[in-house]
Design an enzyme around this catalytic site. Structure first.
Site, PDB file in Angstrom:
ATOM      1  CE  LYS B 120      -2.099  -1.645   3.615  1.00  0.00           C
ATOM      2  NZ  LYS B 120      -1.904  -3.073   3.450  1.00  0.00           N
ATOM      3  CD  GLU B 144      -8.944  -6.452  -6.738  1.00  0.00           C
ATOM      4  OE1 GLU B 144      -9.256  -6.088  -7.863  1.00  0.00           O
ATOM      5  OE2 GLU B 144      -9.579  -6.141  -5.715  1.00  0.00           O
ATOM      6  N   GLY B 202      -1.598 -14.593  15.988  1.00  0.00           N
ATOM      7  CA  GLY B 202      -0.897 -14.129  14.790  1.00  0.00           C
ATOM      8  C   GLY B 202      -1.767 -13.253  13.901  1.00  0.00           C
ATOM      9  CG  ASP B 216      -4.271  -1.802   6.981  1.00  0.00           C
ATOM     10  OD1 ASP B 216      -3.381  -1.941   6.124  1.00  0.00           O
ATOM     11  OD2 ASP B 216      -5.327  -2.458   6.975  1.00  0.00           O
ATOM     12  CE  LYS B 220      -5.904  -2.785   3.571  1.00  0.00           C
ATOM     13  NZ  LYS B 220      -6.154  -3.698   4.689  1.00  0.00           N
TER      14      LYS B 220
END
Lengths: 168, 335
Positions: B120, B144, B202, B216, B220
């Site tokens: 990104k 994508e 995780g 994050d 996007k």
């Protein structure tokens, strides 16, 4: 103007039609009719709620006509706050003066806080509150949310608004 | 049969997934007329070069390329020196300066190589410059995998919904946040507890701030705004609130009234914030799932959902991009 009226009808055929006649005669636009057959009153009457759009000046005439037909009008009034929105607040909701927060909405004249649920876990811990706000229209809901956002920023509250159903 | 020489840059979780998927799908690609050969893999320790394609089994057994590297070339140097048609850029994301991915992508595009990425950072920092670089060099840049992982979103809007006017996109674009909020709702546990659980599994990083502060998701939102809405915006244009302030009590109050609280990214509003979503809504997905509602003029609202992260899942989105580059070319050639 939008009005809601609670009527009680006798449990005999033709009563609903009879109740509708005065609305028709006064050119009211019927928005909804909810017939509570399952909630008969102790006197055996059937409660019916009408929501109509009509001129305020015609209420008396409609009420008189209904009474003439033997239909009792339990309540009639303006159904002003027709839109509602749910909001959740997190932070020091109570200690940042919840009364003031509610008042900032109520004092607009077009929106009111109708329901508040508060959960507090500890004095120092952030509390969480659910608010239901009603307003006179969709635009007024947006204005009320804008006020709440402002109050939230001022009082360091996390304001969690509902997602819009449609793209703006 | 068309030969495609591919270089992979970045050999972490996604890089491993890419090697695995390209190896697994070799036959399927051949059936499509594509002879996709992974001729080099580069990480921070060096590069493995193999003209006939790297030995997938051998390198998948290694965490880094330290023991296998046939060349000490790294990053831009490797990209420029190796004669490939397409570069897959999957180095770690940095949303502030975009490096090292930004340099890698510039090197690839300016030397006439297609770029497919899950990174990104470079797109958030300089999407329009990279896009122009791709156009100037007659190559494609596909990404994508940067939004919603394997969930089809960018290609869905660009290809399937082409002809529609897109009014907006709202959705859950971070599986870590969604997992934490889901667990807090299900168990009534506080944020810190749900976070440590996610870390043990995780699902969350040791430093979770990138996910839980909404960084994050905001990245996007920027990518969607720039690529699908031609908005030319930066990270700082997004109004971001993360999930760290959400309490289990707030989730319970919302649930009682028929709502879930989800971290929702909104384009073109450019907001990321915890939002009440009706429990029956198709975007109110649970666990690590991502979802997106696309509001269109002709098709109404289209909702997609899918896994937002994961090695193989992200590699799947990368594979789709690779195939689409060459399929587009083929269609263009016919007409």
């Amino acid at each position: 103007m939008r009005l809601s009226m609670d009527l009680e009808l006798q449990d005999v055929p033709g009563q609903l039609l009879l109740a509708l006649q005065p609305f028709r005669d006064n050119k009211a636009n019927i928005i909804s009719v909810v017939h509570h057959r399952d909630r008969k009153t102790p006197r055996g009457m059937i409660p019916v709620r009408f929501v109509v759009e009509m001129d305020r000046s015609k209420i008396d005439s409609v009420n008189a006509k209904l009474k003439e037909s033997g239909i009792s009008v339990v309540r009639s009034g303006e159904d002003r706050l027709i839109e509602a929105v749910s909001v959740v607040l997190v932070g020091h909701v109570l200690h940042s003066d919840l009364g003031d927060t509610v008042n900032r909405i109520d004092s607009t004249g077009f929106a009111e806080v109708m329901d508040v649920s508060l959960t507090m876990t500890g004095v120092e811990e952030p509390s969480s509150a659910y608010l239901k706000i009603r307003a006179t229209g969709k635009a007024e809901i947006q204005k009320a949310l804008a006020i709440l956002r402002e109050v939230g920023a001022e009082k360091k509250l996390l304001v969690i608004e509902p997602i819009e159903a449609e793209a703006l | 049969m068309r030969d495609i020489k591919i270089s992979l840059v970045g050999y972490g979780i996604v890089g491993h997934g890419v090697v695995d998927v390209l190896s697994r799908k070799k036959k399927m690609l051949r059936d499509m007329g594509l002879n996709a050969k992974l001729i080099s893999v580069t990480d921070h320790t060096g590069t493995v070069i193999a003209e006939d394609g790297v030995d997938a089994e051998k390198i998948l057994a290694e965490k880094t390329l330290a023991n296998l590297a046939t060349s000490s070339m790294k990053g831009k140097e490797a990209i420029s020196a190796i004669d490939s048609d397409l570069v897959i850029e999957v180095t770690p994301t940095n949303i502030v300066h975009g490096q090292p991915g930004l340099g890698h992508m510039e090197a690839a595009l300016s030397s006439g190589k297609h770029v497919v990425t899950s990174n990104k950072g470079p797109l958030v920092v300089s999407y329009s410059r990279l896009k122009k670089l791709a156009e100037d060099n007659g190559v494609m840049m596909k990404f994508e995998a940067t939004v919603g992982g394997t969930m089809p979103l960018i290609s869905l809007v660009e290809r399937t919904l082409v002809g529609n006017t897109i009014f907006g996109i709202r959705g859950i674009f971070n599986g870590t946040c969604n997992y934490i909020l889901t667990r807090m709702t299900e168990e009534g546990i506080p944020y810190t507890h749900a976070l440590s659980e996610a870390q043990d599994m995780g699902i969350a990083e040791a430093d979770p701030s990138y996910d839980v502060e909404g960084v994050d998701t905001a990245g996007k939102v920027v990518i969607l705004a720039n690529s699908l809405f031609d908005m030319n915006v930066k990270y700082s244009d997004v109004d971001v609130t993360g999930i760290t302030g959400v309490t289990p009590e707030a989730l319970a109050l919302a649930k009682k009234r028929g709502y879930a609280i989800k971290l929702i990214g909104d384009v073109p509003a450019l907001t990321v914030r915890p939002t009440l979503v009706p429990l029956g809504s198709p975007i109110a997905v649970s666990g690590t799932l991502n979802s997106a509602a696309i509001y269109t003029d002709l098709s109404g609202t289209i909702t997609v959902t899918g896994l937002g992260a994961g090695s193989i899942e992200t590699a799947s989105a990368i594979l789709t991009d690779i195939i689409s580059i060459y399929r587009t070319k083929r269609i263009d050639a016919i007409f």
